[in-house]
Design an enzyme around this catalytic site. Structure first.
Site, PDB file in Angstrom:
ATOM      1  N   ASP A 173       0.792  -1.147   0.095  1.00 12.96           N
ATOM      2  CA  ASP A 173       0.070  -0.019   0.055  1.00 12.96           C
ATOM      3  C   ASP A 173       0.872   1.184   0.074  1.00 12.96           C
ATOM      4  OD1 ASP A 173      -1.859   2.201   0.866  1.00 12.96           O
ATOM      5  OD2 ASP A 173      -3.193   0.186   0.760  1.00 12.96           O
ATOM      6  N   SER A 222      -7.197   4.064  -1.332  1.00 16.33           N
ATOM      7  CA  SER A 222      -6.938   2.911  -1.183  1.00 16.33           C
ATOM      8  C   SER A 222      -8.312   2.183  -1.559  1.00 16.33           C
ATOM      9  CB  SER A 222      -6.664   2.126   0.137  1.00 16.33           C
ATOM     10  OG  SER A 222      -5.594   2.569   0.608  1.00 16.33           O
ATOM     11  N   ASP A 281     -10.349  -2.342   6.891  1.00 13.72           N
ATOM     12  CA  ASP A 281      -9.914  -1.410   6.144  1.00 13.72           C
ATOM     13  C   ASP A 281     -10.070  -1.565   4.640  1.00 13.72           C
ATOM     14  OD1 ASP A 281      -8.428   1.248   5.650  1.00 13.72           O
ATOM     15  OD2 ASP A 281      -6.459   0.540   5.996  1.00 13.72           O
ATOM     16  N   THR A 283      -8.352  -1.769   1.425  1.00 20.17           N
ATOM     17  CA  THR A 283      -7.670  -2.744   0.635  1.00 20.17           C
ATOM     18  C   THR A 283      -8.012  -4.213   0.503  1.00 20.17           C
ATOM     19  OG1 THR A 283      -5.705  -1.253   0.538  1.00 20.17           O
ATOM     20  CG2 THR A 283      -5.498  -3.442  -0.395  1.00 20.17           C
ATOM     21  N   ASP A 441       1.945   2.541   3.705  1.00 23.57           N
ATOM     22  CA  ASP A 441       1.073   3.782   3.500  1.00 23.57           C
ATOM     23  C   ASP A 441       0.883   4.381   4.730  1.00 23.57           C
ATOM     24  OD1 ASP A 441      -0.831   5.528   2.131  1.00 23.57           O
ATOM     25  OD2 ASP A 441      -2.270   4.520   3.446  1.00 23.57           O
ATOM     26  N   HIS A 445       1.806   8.347   5.829  1.00 27.03           N
ATOM     27  CA  HIS A 445       1.126   9.335   6.113  1.00 27.03           C
ATOM     28  C   HIS A 445       1.544  10.141   7.320  1.00 27.03           C
ATOM     29  CE1 HIS A 445      -2.326   9.164   3.593  1.00 27.03           C
ATOM     30  NE2 HIS A 445      -2.296   7.644   3.544  1.00 27.03           N
ATOM     31  N   ASP A 486      -0.975   0.540  -4.914  1.00 25.06           N
ATOM     32  CA  ASP A 486      -2.172   1.342  -5.439  1.00 25.06           C
ATOM     33  C   ASP A 486      -1.986   2.847  -5.760  1.00 25.06           C
ATOM     34  OD1 ASP A 486      -1.409   1.658  -2.439  1.00 25.06           O
ATOM     35  OD2 ASP A 486      -3.439   1.197  -1.784  1.00 25.06           O
TER      36      ASP A 486
END
Ligand code: NAG
Ligand code: NAG
Ligand code: NAG
Ligand code: NAG
Ligand code: NAG
Ligand code: NAG
Ligand code: NAG
Ligand code: NAG
Ligand code: NAG
Ligand code: NAG
Length: 660
Positions: A173, A222, A281, A283, A441, A445, A486
């Site tokens: 991700d 995502s 989540d 994905t 990911d 962030h 992604d």
């Protein structure tokens, strides 16, 4: 220094087309067709059609005092064939007409003034349909006294390559190529520039890249990117295998079947999901759930177990075969969950339930399993392996501090393969697994690059172990393994709005992120609908933008910057000089973008420029059909190539028995 460029973009401008806030994504006209124009299908892929007729009460598109014409019709036909009513074509009943209204802001000026535009809608949904014959199809919606909206769809040719029995899809991700390069640099030694070892990804017999933009914006989340990867359809931000219609509701949106659902329906095969994120989540949810709102965790968990229920069921789903990850908070008995413990409920449906790595490893390989190892996300590889003191703060599913016995991506993935393989063998089917290195990911962030890279290296380690294990269990030859991402980690700017504001913080409101990040306004003249497929020629010839200074521009950015001001407009006078120096180093250049807002630098003050950056995301593949994953792809192509390798395209509604 590794830098991560933040790509940010805006929309096609023009007073006739309000772009900052779309009335309805994928629907620039007052008549909407879902799936929209330019969509491809796998032969026999199940989907819903939805049509909407909209009448804004006021604003630039006001129609008939907000009264949509009740006389509308939708027709479909193969290329060259006569169009017929959708109900006749598919042999289905005419659905009831829905009538409702919604409001939206046409642009940031309307938003600032609090001037909403009310829109009245008439709509119909045609559920559970399939197109079987390869070729093009035309759909025409006629509405509001003769207006039309057309969509051209294509059912892609059937597979003619070597077929895979099993498939494992790894999603890193947020894993942009620059991250892979950085991870390689961290973990592999060079001598005089020559790597002494390489990443497992580097050995892939097929390597390609894919473009990640979504249906209505450059920057994806995502949910819509995973939906594109798994259904072959571009979606809107927050949408999980369902188009975002204008109801504003998370359910009953037009759905599209994923390759994992097709695999189950057509082959009766096993389906497993592994993620280091909380398991509801986006994905993991994109494997087999359908909602336009990814935050509907309770419903997502219900769909893992029972599929989409109520009047929207397509076929008896019968539940995923295993679910390993974090996110016990969504499974505990609480008001949000109707006071039902999902752990108990899943156990009553025959799932083994485990809460730590010891229990995971002890699972019977012949039975379905639910393993959730933390309240929230699983701890990062770095926390689990290097900075172990941090585990004192990790929370167990039961709510205690100190989740010390967590599995990593590798432990979860290898156990998942054992269970899926054992069960598939007993049933004479294949298996499919989606395994997500989710924290690459999540750590990006929060700007924690070290932890992100640790989890990227964990993905590579898991890949290496997976290929070795597949060989040991005799499945390597029959298993397609695909590794991709992604999106990378950045927006668009409304330059007109930005310029009209005086304060820095107000100027920043002109930057559109996620669903407000929009589409390229560089290649279509102002005011032209994005569905107009006319090829516009740039003054510089094909391959260059039609314009360099649209109202909605790329709000480009970099994570490593000097002091600078941004207005996101082209500097037509000369090459930019963002910062100027005196004896104390570089500071904002007062002559550069004076109408922009200030961004304080985050690099050595002796540097006057941003440093190097990021790209499209990579695709790596092994096994039968791996050759399909070479070259530059769109994210949607991943779904079609998976379907091709697994031979999922069918000219009739194929269903195979599945046994729990
Ligand atoms: C309704 O629309 C159809 C085709 O769009 C047209 O043939 C028909 O005359 C219309 N009927 C009314 C009552 O407007
Ligand atoms: C929107 O729908 C509500 C409820 O049906 C209705 O009361 C209201 O008048 C409608 N608004 C407009 C602008 O038509
Ligand atoms: C549309 O009409 C409503 C109700 O009269 C009003 O509140 C709103 O500001 C108007 N919107 C626009 C864009 O003019
Ligand atoms: C399901 O469809 C039936 C028949 O159209 C309808 O009577 C019923 O109200 C629908 N149920 C729901 C929950 O929408
Ligand atoms: C395909 O077959 C399944 C199983 O019989 C059924 O539930 C589903 O409604 C069918 N779909 C279509 C589009 O005919
Ligand atoms: C769940 O429990 C809470 C607190 O006891 C209660 O207020 C609520 O009504 C319950 N909800 C359901 C769906 O039973
Ligand atoms: C694993 O979880 C079970 C059930 O909660 C517990 O009894 C056991 O002590 C745990 N094992 C470890 C090593 O934490
Ligand atoms: C898991 O990740 C999500 C997304 O970054 C974040 O919102 C959430 O707080 C994380 N959960 C925990 C428990 O760290
Ligand atoms: C598309 O846009 C071009 C340029 O504005 C215009 O000439 C053409 O008529 C448009 N075509 C359609 C089908 O709207
Ligand atoms: C350098 O420029 C900055 C910003 O204009 C100013 O604050 C600073 O005092 C200057 N330093 C010197 C040594 O001139």
């Amino acid at each position: 220094m590794v830098a991560f460029k933040l790509l940010t973009v805006a929309l096609v401008a023009g007073s006739a087309v309000a772009q900052t806030f779309r009335r309805t994504a994928s629907c620039p006209k007052l008549g909407c067709v879902f799936p929209p124009d330019q969509v491809d299908f796998v032969a026999g892929q199940t989907f819903d059609i939805r049509i909407e007729v909209q009448a804004p009460v006021n604003g630039s598109e006001a129609y008939n005092n907000g009264k949509p014409d009740p006389n509308f019709s939708v027709k479909i036909g193969g290329e060259g064939a006569e169009l017929m009513d959708v109900t006749t074509f598919f042999g289905i009943a005419d659905p009831a007409v829905e009538s409702y209204n919604f409001t939206y802001y046409e642009d940031l000026f309307a938003s600032q003034a609090g001037a909403k535009t009310p829109v009245n809608v008439l709509a119909k949904s045609y559920r559970n349909i399939q197109l079987h014959n390869p070729g093009k199809y035309k759909v025409v919606l006629t509405y509001n006294g003769g207006m039309t909206t057309e969509a051209t769809w294509e059912v892609l040719p059937l597979s003619d390559c070597k077929k895979a029995k099993n498939v494992i899809v790894f999603i890193g991700d947020g894993m942009a190529t620059s991250m892979v390069s950085a991870a390689r640099l961290l973990a592999h030694k060079t001598v005089n520039g020559r790597y002494q070892s390489r990443m497992k990804m580097d050995e892939a017999p097929a390597y390609g890249s894919q473009m990640t933009h979504s249906l209505d914006s450059f920057i994806t989340d995502s949910a819509n990117s995973a939906s594109a990867l798994f259904t072959g359809k571009k979606m809107t931000v927050n949408g999980l295998n369902a188009y975002t219609d204008s109801t504003g509701k998370g359910f009953a949106n037009p759905k599209v079947e994923t390759v994992f659902e097709m695999f189950r329906r057509i082959t009766g095969g096993q389906v497993g999901i592994v993620s280091k994120a909380y398991i509801a989540d986006a994905t993991p949810a994109a494997v087999c759930t359908h909602t336009s709102q990814r935050s509907q965790y309770t419903a997502i968990i219900e769909q893992y177990l029972n599929g989409v229920t109520g009047n929207f069921t397509w076929f008896p789903w019968q539940g995923v075969d295993l679910l390993f990850g974090g996110g016990a908070e969504n499974f505990l008995a609480g008001p949000g969950n109707g006071n039902v413990s999902q752990f108990e409920r899943w156990a009553s449906h025959g799932y083994q339930v485990g809460y730590n790595n010891t229990q995971l490893q002890a699972f019977d390989n012949a039975e379905r399993a639910l393993g959730l190892f933390t309240r929230g996300n699983i701890s990062t590889w770095l926390d689990q392996h290097v900075y172990k003191d941090t585990l004192d703060f990790a929370v167990t599913p039961q709510g205690a501090r100190g989740a010390y016995d967590q599995p990593g991506l590798k432990e979860m993935t290898l156990k998942a393969i054992d269970i899926l393989h054992t069960r598939a063998k007993a049933r004479g089917t294949g298996f499919s697994l989606m395994s997500e290195a989710a924290l690459i990911d999540k750590e990006m962030h929060v700007q924690d690059v070290d932890r992100a890279l640790g989890d990227l290296l964990e993905l590579d380690d898991t890949l290496r172990a997976t290929l070795k294990h597949l060989e040991e269990i005799g499945e390597l030859e029959d298993t397609l393994v695909v590794v991709t991402a992604d999106y990378g980690h950045g927006c668009t700017a409304d330059t007109k709005f930005l310029e009209a504001q005086t304060a820095d913080r107000a100027k920043r409101n002109a930057v559109g992120v996620y669903q407000n990040s929009g589409l390229s306004a560089y290649t279509v003249p102002e005011g032209v609908l994005p569905t107009n497929h006319t090829q516009f020629t740039s003054p510089q010839g094909d391959g260059f933008p039609v314009t360099w200074d649209p109202r909605y521009t790329i709000a480009h950015g970099w994570a490593a910057i000097p002091d600078k001001r941004e207005d996101f407009k082209i500097n037509s006078y000369h090459e930019r000089i963002p910062a100027v120096s005196n004896t104390s180093g570089y500071f904002f250049n007062p002559q550069d973008n004076p109408a922009g807002f200030a961004m304080t630098g985050n690099i050595d003050v002796s540097e006057g420029q941003g440093v190097h950056s990021l790209v499209d995301v990579p695709v790596y593949a092994w096994g039968p059909g791996h050759e399909l994953f070479r070259g530059v792809m769109g994210n949607v192509d991943i779904a079609f190539r998976l379907a091709e390798a697994l031979d999922l395209g069918k000219t009739s509604n194929v269903t195979a028995p599945y046994t729990k």
